[in-house]
Design a protein around this motif. Sequence first.
Motif, PDB file in Angstrom:
ATOM      1  N   PRO A  49       0.961  -1.197   0.032  1.00 37.48           N
ATOM      2  CA  PRO A  49      -0.016   0.155   0.023  1.00 37.48           C
ATOM      3  C   PRO A  49       0.916   1.222   0.031  1.00 37.48           C
ATOM      4  O   PRO A  49       0.310   2.303  -0.302  1.00 37.48           O
ATOM      5  N   ASP A  50       1.966   1.202   0.343  1.00 37.85           N
ATOM      6  CA  ASP A  50       2.929   2.307   0.363  1.00 37.85           C
ATOM      7  C   ASP A  50       3.772   2.517  -0.653  1.00 37.85           C
ATOM      8  O   ASP A  50       4.735   3.313  -0.579  1.00 37.85           O
ATOM      9  N   ASN A  51       3.706   1.515  -1.544  1.00 36.11           N
ATOM     10  CA  ASN A  51       4.608   1.743  -2.739  1.00 36.11           C
ATOM     11  C   ASN A  51       5.984   1.645  -2.540  1.00 36.11           C
ATOM     12  O   ASN A  51       7.067   2.283  -3.256  1.00 36.11           O
ATOM     13  N   VAL A  52       6.330   0.793  -1.797  1.00 37.08           N
ATOM     14  CA  VAL A  52       7.845   0.887  -1.074  1.00 37.08           C
ATOM     15  C   VAL A  52       8.590   0.157  -2.269  1.00 37.08           C
ATOM     16  O   VAL A  52      10.059  -0.080  -2.420  1.00 37.08           O
ATOM     17  N   LEU A  53       7.764  -0.763  -2.999  1.00 42.32           N
ATOM     18  CA  LEU A  53       8.489  -1.667  -4.188  1.00 42.32           C
ATOM     19  C   LEU A  53       8.356  -1.157  -5.484  1.00 42.32           C
ATOM     20  O   LEU A  53       8.450  -1.848  -6.298  1.00 42.32           O
ATOM     21  N   GLN A  54       8.196   0.174  -5.504  1.00 41.95           N
ATOM     22  CA  GLN A  54       7.752   0.723  -6.660  1.00 41.95           C
ATOM     23  C   GLN A  54       8.992   0.503  -7.717  1.00 41.95           C
ATOM     24  O   GLN A  54       8.857   0.564  -8.987  1.00 41.95           O
ATOM     25  N   SER A  55      10.212   0.599  -7.154  1.00 40.07           N
ATOM     26  CA  SER A  55      11.496   0.542  -8.135  1.00 40.07           C
ATOM     27  C   SER A  55      11.686  -0.903  -8.621  1.00 40.07           C
ATOM     28  O   SER A  55      12.515  -0.982  -9.500  1.00 40.07           O
ATOM     29  N   TRP A  56      11.052  -1.962  -8.160  1.00 45.79           N
ATOM     30  CA  TRP A  56      11.298  -3.369  -8.630  1.00 45.79           C
ATOM     31  C   TRP A  56      10.665  -3.199 -10.141  1.00 45.79           C
ATOM     32  O   TRP A  56       9.417  -3.955 -10.123  1.00 45.79           O
ATOM     33  N   ASP A  57      11.229  -3.046 -11.193  1.00 44.08           N
ATOM     34  CA  ASP A  57      10.767  -2.941 -12.377  1.00 44.08           C
ATOM     35  C   ASP A  57      11.283  -4.216 -12.826  1.00 44.08           C
ATOM     36  O   ASP A  57      12.740  -4.271 -13.309  1.00 44.08           O
ATOM     37  N   ALA A  58      10.561  -5.233 -13.413  1.00 42.39           N
ATOM     38  CA  ALA A  58      11.033  -6.545 -14.245  1.00 42.39           C
ATOM     39  C   ALA A  58      11.656  -6.000 -15.476  1.00 42.39           C
ATOM     40  O   ALA A  58      12.192  -6.900 -16.180  1.00 42.39           O
ATOM     41  N   THR A  59      11.541  -4.911 -16.091  1.00 43.16           N
ATOM     42  CA  THR A  59      11.979  -4.577 -17.529  1.00 43.16           C
ATOM     43  C   THR A  59      13.644  -4.105 -17.353  1.00 43.16           C
ATOM     44  O   THR A  59      14.187  -4.142 -18.351  1.00 43.16           O
ATOM     45  N   LEU A  60      14.087  -3.996 -16.074  1.00 40.53           N
ATOM     46  CA  LEU A  60      15.369  -3.535 -15.752  1.00 40.53           C
ATOM     47  C   LEU A  60      16.316  -4.843 -15.937  1.00 40.53           C
ATOM     48  O   LEU A  60      15.871  -5.980 -15.527  1.00 40.53           O
ATOM     49  N   VAL A  61      17.408  -4.561 -16.538  1.00 46.43           N
ATOM     50  CA  VAL A  61      18.333  -5.703 -16.822  1.00 46.43           C
ATOM     51  C   VAL A  61      18.709  -6.632 -15.263  1.00 46.43           C
ATOM     52  O   VAL A  61      18.966  -7.656 -15.138  1.00 46.43           O
ATOM     53  N   SER A  62      18.916  -5.700 -14.378  1.00 44.60           N
ATOM     54  CA  SER A  62      19.346  -6.179 -13.005  1.00 44.60           C
ATOM     55  C   SER A  62      18.671  -5.790 -11.911  1.00 44.60           C
ATOM     56  O   SER A  62      18.268  -4.499 -11.807  1.00 44.60           O
ATOM     57  N   PRO A  63      18.361  -6.431 -10.961  1.00 41.56           N
ATOM     58  CA  PRO A  63      17.621  -5.897  -9.531  1.00 41.56           C
ATOM     59  C   PRO A  63      18.545  -5.011  -8.636  1.00 41.56           C
ATOM     60  O   PRO A  63      17.938  -4.678  -7.618  1.00 41.56           O
ATOM     61  N   CYS A  64      19.859  -4.906  -9.008  1.00 35.51           N
ATOM     62  CA  CYS A  64      20.733  -4.459  -8.251  1.00 35.51           C
ATOM     63  C   CYS A  64      20.615  -2.864  -7.970  1.00 35.51           C
ATOM     64  O   CYS A  64      21.237  -2.186  -7.025  1.00 35.51           O
ATOM     65  N   THR A  65      19.636  -2.271  -8.754  1.00 39.01           N
ATOM     66  CA  THR A  65      19.337  -0.831  -8.676  1.00 39.01           C
ATOM     67  C   THR A  65      18.093  -0.626  -7.870  1.00 39.01           C
ATOM     68  O   THR A  65      17.597   0.495  -7.850  1.00 39.01           O
ATOM     69  N   TRP A  66      17.368  -1.745  -7.578  1.00 44.72           N
ATOM     70  CA  TRP A  66      16.191  -1.615  -6.720  1.00 44.72           C
ATOM     71  C   TRP A  66      16.461  -0.954  -5.413  1.00 44.72           C
ATOM     72  O   TRP A  66      17.340  -1.431  -4.699  1.00 44.72           O
ATOM     73  N   PHE A  67      15.524  -0.559  -4.796  1.00 42.80           N
ATOM     74  CA  PHE A  67      15.545  -0.138  -3.462  1.00 42.80           C
ATOM     75  C   PHE A  67      15.350  -1.421  -2.591  1.00 42.80           C
ATOM     76  O   PHE A  67      14.437  -2.206  -2.983  1.00 42.80           O
ATOM     77  N   HIS A  68      15.744  -1.336  -1.331  1.00 35.26           N
ATOM     78  CA  HIS A  68      15.855  -2.516  -0.341  1.00 35.26           C
ATOM     79  C   HIS A  68      16.648  -3.644  -0.842  1.00 35.26           C
ATOM     80  O   HIS A  68      16.358  -4.883  -0.333  1.00 35.26           O
ATOM     81  N   VAL A  69      17.457  -3.657  -1.915  1.00 33.39           N
ATOM     82  CA  VAL A  69      17.995  -4.838  -2.458  1.00 33.39           C
ATOM     83  C   VAL A  69      19.327  -4.451  -2.478  1.00 33.39           C
ATOM     84  O   VAL A  69      19.835  -3.239  -2.883  1.00 33.39           O
ATOM     85  N   THR A  70      20.501  -5.339  -1.982  1.00 39.10           N
ATOM     86  CA  THR A  70      21.802  -5.185  -1.990  1.00 39.10           C
ATOM     87  C   THR A  70      22.372  -6.029  -2.627  1.00 39.10           C
ATOM     88  O   THR A  70      21.992  -7.392  -2.509  1.00 39.10           O
TER      89      THR A  70
END
Length: 216
Positions: free
Chosen positions: A43-64
């Motif tokens: 509900p708070d859109n904290v996973l908004q950056s988790w974009d499946a079209t990006l090559v790598s998830p390493c740019t996503w928030f909350h992912v190291t």
Amino acid sequence: MAPTFFSFFFCCVVSIYLTLVPFAVANSEGDALYAFKQSLSDPDNVLQSWDATLVSPCTWFHVTCQDNSVTRVDLGNLNLSGHLVPDLGNLHSLQYLELYENNIQGTIPEELGNLQSLISLDLYHNNVSGSIPSSLGNLKNLRFLRLNNNHLTGQIPKSLSTLPNLKVLDVSNNNLCGPIPTSGPFEHIPLDNFENNPRLEGPELLGLVNYDTNCS
């Protein structure tokens, strides 16, 4: 000339392979995390950056990441609900899975036992149900396992007593049953970490009780 040509060709193929492999790994990990996102209400859109079209998830928030592989997923206390997915077992370099203080429901997938690099699994203060998978006994690097304040049932798997590096285990405030294992890391875990499980028997009953395979 021919050997030189083939040597050059071979070097080119190897170079391309080594370039593409990290992206392939990143894509598979991105697929696993995106499948998890799809199972969640956010509900708070904290996973908004988790974009499946990006090559790598390493740019996503909350992912190291380290060396282009996912090593941490930090989603504690973010008002998430939903359930865990078996795809998480594909994050083979994952060391920390932090999902505490949310509203995660459903069961713990057996596939989490594939996370051979996992150091910390924090699911405390959720609404997880079902049993603790015996496959977690495969996590030889696991040091911290916090499952307290959920709705877990069944026995504490004896496989957890074989974990050589386990330092912290907390399963308090669940509905577990049967005796507490007494060997391996369980020798040093405080009894407080097992409290408020109405049908869990303590180690003082060693030799007087047997594992009840029918407890649930």
